[in-house]
Design a protein around this motif. Sequence first.
Motif, PDB file in Angstrom:
ATOM      1  N   LEU A 149      -0.380   6.004  -6.105  1.00 49.46           N
ATOM      2  CA  LEU A 149       0.178   5.901  -4.754  1.00 49.46           C
ATOM      3  C   LEU A 149       0.323   7.288  -4.138  1.00 49.46           C
ATOM      4  O   LEU A 149      -0.105   7.521  -3.007  1.00 49.46           O
ATOM      5  CB  LEU A 149       1.533   5.189  -4.798  1.00 49.46           C
ATOM      6  CG  LEU A 149       2.412   5.261  -3.548  1.00 49.46           C
ATOM      7  CD1 LEU A 149       1.738   4.605  -2.356  1.00 49.46           C
ATOM      8  CD2 LEU A 149       3.765   4.619  -3.811  1.00 49.46           C
ATOM      9  N   ALA A 168      -3.277   8.826  -3.556  1.00 51.79           N
ATOM     10  CA  ALA A 168      -3.994   8.193  -2.441  1.00 51.79           C
ATOM     11  C   ALA A 168      -3.350   8.553  -1.095  1.00 51.79           C
ATOM     12  O   ALA A 168      -4.052   8.755  -0.107  1.00 51.79           O
ATOM     13  CB  ALA A 168      -4.022   6.678  -2.620  1.00 51.79           C
ATOM     14  N   THR A 169      -2.032   8.659  -1.072  1.00 52.81           N
ATOM     15  CA  THR A 169      -1.342   9.015   0.174  1.00 52.81           C
ATOM     16  C   THR A 169      -1.649  10.456   0.550  1.00 52.81           C
ATOM     17  O   THR A 169      -1.979  10.746   1.698  1.00 52.81           O
ATOM     18  CB  THR A 169       0.174   8.804   0.037  1.00 52.81           C
ATOM     19  OG1 THR A 169       0.424   7.430  -0.266  1.00 52.81           O
ATOM     20  CG2 THR A 169       0.895   9.178   1.318  1.00 52.81           C
ATOM     21  N   GLU A 204      -6.166   8.566   1.862  1.00 54.12           N
ATOM     22  CA  GLU A 204      -6.850   7.288   1.677  1.00 54.12           C
ATOM     23  C   GLU A 204      -5.937   6.110   2.001  1.00 54.12           C
ATOM     24  O   GLU A 204      -6.392   5.083   2.480  1.00 54.12           O
ATOM     25  CB  GLU A 204      -7.328   7.152   0.224  1.00 54.12           C
ATOM     26  CG  GLU A 204      -8.373   8.145  -0.173  1.00 54.12           C
ATOM     27  CD  GLU A 204      -8.658   8.112  -1.671  1.00 54.12           C
ATOM     28  OE1 GLU A 204      -8.065   7.270  -2.380  1.00 54.12           O
ATOM     29  OE2 GLU A 204      -9.453   8.934  -2.123  1.00 54.12           O
ATOM     30  N   TYR A 205      -4.654   6.250   1.688  1.00 55.46           N
ATOM     31  CA  TYR A 205      -3.688   5.162   1.873  1.00 55.46           C
ATOM     32  C   TYR A 205      -2.723   5.548   2.977  1.00 55.46           C
ATOM     33  O   TYR A 205      -2.053   6.575   2.919  1.00 55.46           O
ATOM     34  CB  TYR A 205      -2.938   4.907   0.564  1.00 55.46           C
ATOM     35  CG  TYR A 205      -1.866   3.855   0.671  1.00 55.46           C
ATOM     36  CD1 TYR A 205      -2.193   2.538   0.955  1.00 55.46           C
ATOM     37  CD2 TYR A 205      -0.532   4.174   0.480  1.00 55.46           C
ATOM     38  CE1 TYR A 205      -1.206   1.562   1.053  1.00 55.46           C
ATOM     39  CE2 TYR A 205       0.449   3.208   0.564  1.00 55.46           C
ATOM     40  CZ  TYR A 205       0.118   1.910   0.851  1.00 55.46           C
ATOM     41  OH  TYR A 205       1.090   0.943   0.949  1.00 55.46           O
ATOM     42  N   PHE A 226       1.381  -0.951  -1.825  1.00 57.27           N
ATOM     43  CA  PHE A 226       0.268  -0.182  -2.360  1.00 57.27           C
ATOM     44  C   PHE A 226      -0.597  -1.013  -3.300  1.00 57.27           C
ATOM     45  O   PHE A 226      -1.833  -0.971  -3.219  1.00 57.27           O
ATOM     46  CB  PHE A 226       0.771   1.071  -3.086  1.00 57.27           C
ATOM     47  CG  PHE A 226      -0.332   1.857  -3.722  1.00 57.27           C
ATOM     48  CD1 PHE A 226      -1.237   2.572  -2.947  1.00 57.27           C
ATOM     49  CD2 PHE A 226      -0.485   1.887  -5.098  1.00 57.27           C
ATOM     50  CE1 PHE A 226      -2.272   3.295  -3.525  1.00 57.27           C
ATOM     51  CE2 PHE A 226      -1.513   2.596  -5.690  1.00 57.27           C
ATOM     52  CZ  PHE A 226      -2.402   3.309  -4.910  1.00 57.27           C
ATOM     53  N   TRP A 282      -2.713  -3.281  -1.349  1.00 54.74           N
ATOM     54  CA  TRP A 282      -3.789  -2.503  -0.726  1.00 54.74           C
ATOM     55  C   TRP A 282      -4.871  -2.174  -1.760  1.00 54.74           C
ATOM     56  O   TRP A 282      -6.061  -2.287  -1.476  1.00 54.74           O
ATOM     57  CB  TRP A 282      -3.221  -1.204  -0.139  1.00 54.74           C
ATOM     58  CG  TRP A 282      -4.250  -0.289   0.418  1.00 54.74           C
ATOM     59  CD1 TRP A 282      -4.826  -0.338   1.651  1.00 54.74           C
ATOM     60  CD2 TRP A 282      -4.845   0.838  -0.252  1.00 54.74           C
ATOM     61  NE1 TRP A 282      -5.736   0.682   1.784  1.00 54.74           N
ATOM     62  CE2 TRP A 282      -5.768   1.419   0.639  1.00 54.74           C
ATOM     63  CE3 TRP A 282      -4.682   1.403  -1.508  1.00 54.74           C
ATOM     64  CZ2 TRP A 282      -6.511   2.542   0.310  1.00 54.74           C
ATOM     65  CZ3 TRP A 282      -5.429   2.519  -1.843  1.00 54.74           C
ATOM     66  CH2 TRP A 282      -6.334   3.079  -0.929  1.00 54.74           C
ATOM     67  N   GLU A 283      -4.440  -1.799  -2.968  1.00 53.25           N
ATOM     68  CA  GLU A 283      -5.400  -1.463  -4.024  1.00 53.25           C
ATOM     69  C   GLU A 283      -6.278  -2.654  -4.387  1.00 53.25           C
ATOM     70  O   GLU A 283      -7.460  -2.483  -4.662  1.00 53.25           O
ATOM     71  CB  GLU A 283      -4.644  -0.999  -5.281  1.00 53.25           C
ATOM     72  CG  GLU A 283      -4.868   0.411  -5.620  1.00 53.25           C
ATOM     73  CD  GLU A 283      -4.216   0.817  -6.923  1.00 53.25           C
ATOM     74  OE1 GLU A 283      -4.464   1.970  -7.309  1.00 53.25           O
ATOM     75  OE2 GLU A 283      -3.489   0.041  -7.571  1.00 53.25           O
ATOM     76  N   HIS A 327      -8.908  -2.809  -1.786  1.00 52.51           N
ATOM     77  CA  HIS A 327      -9.760  -1.617  -1.711  1.00 52.51           C
ATOM     78  C   HIS A 327     -10.005  -1.061  -3.112  1.00 52.51           C
ATOM     79  O   HIS A 327      -9.523   0.019  -3.446  1.00 52.51           O
ATOM     80  CB  HIS A 327      -9.094  -0.529  -0.854  1.00 52.51           C
ATOM     81  CG  HIS A 327      -8.836  -0.949   0.544  1.00 52.51           C
ATOM     82  ND1 HIS A 327      -7.676  -1.585   0.925  1.00 52.51           N
ATOM     83  CD2 HIS A 327      -9.587  -0.856   1.654  1.00 52.51           C
ATOM     84  CE1 HIS A 327      -7.725  -1.850   2.207  1.00 52.51           C
ATOM     85  NE2 HIS A 327      -8.874  -1.431   2.672  1.00 52.51           N
TER      86      HIS A 327
END
Length: 126
Positions: free
Chosen positions: A37, A40-41, A45-46, A102, A105-106, A109
Amino acid sequence: MPMNRFGALRTIATAVRTAARPGSPGIGERLTSLPRLFAATFRGEYAGTSRGRLLMVIGAVAYVVSPIDLIPELALSVFGLADDAVVVSWIAATVVNETESFLAWERLHPRTGGAARETVQGDVLR
């Protein structure tokens, strides 16, 4: 002050109930997702949370475990723990909510090793 403690306990209980729902990711999965998390943040990406919010979580954890905060606990006994209870409840609720979003979302994606690549079809100009 007692209302803050009860509110903190209620927040923690709600976070635990949410994390323990059938079909919901377990505590272990949530905790192991935290490095992903953060990465990616910070890579951009997130977009489900902000860098600032994640830095606040780190700051809150540092506040709770800080030896400087030990003095009020020793001097004020139970009352000195009230601020920690509020902060810990915020950390718990934030971790549960952020990891819930998250992990969803994962699942939508998935990464295929390394950076995700997008294929674009079309003419190539030389």
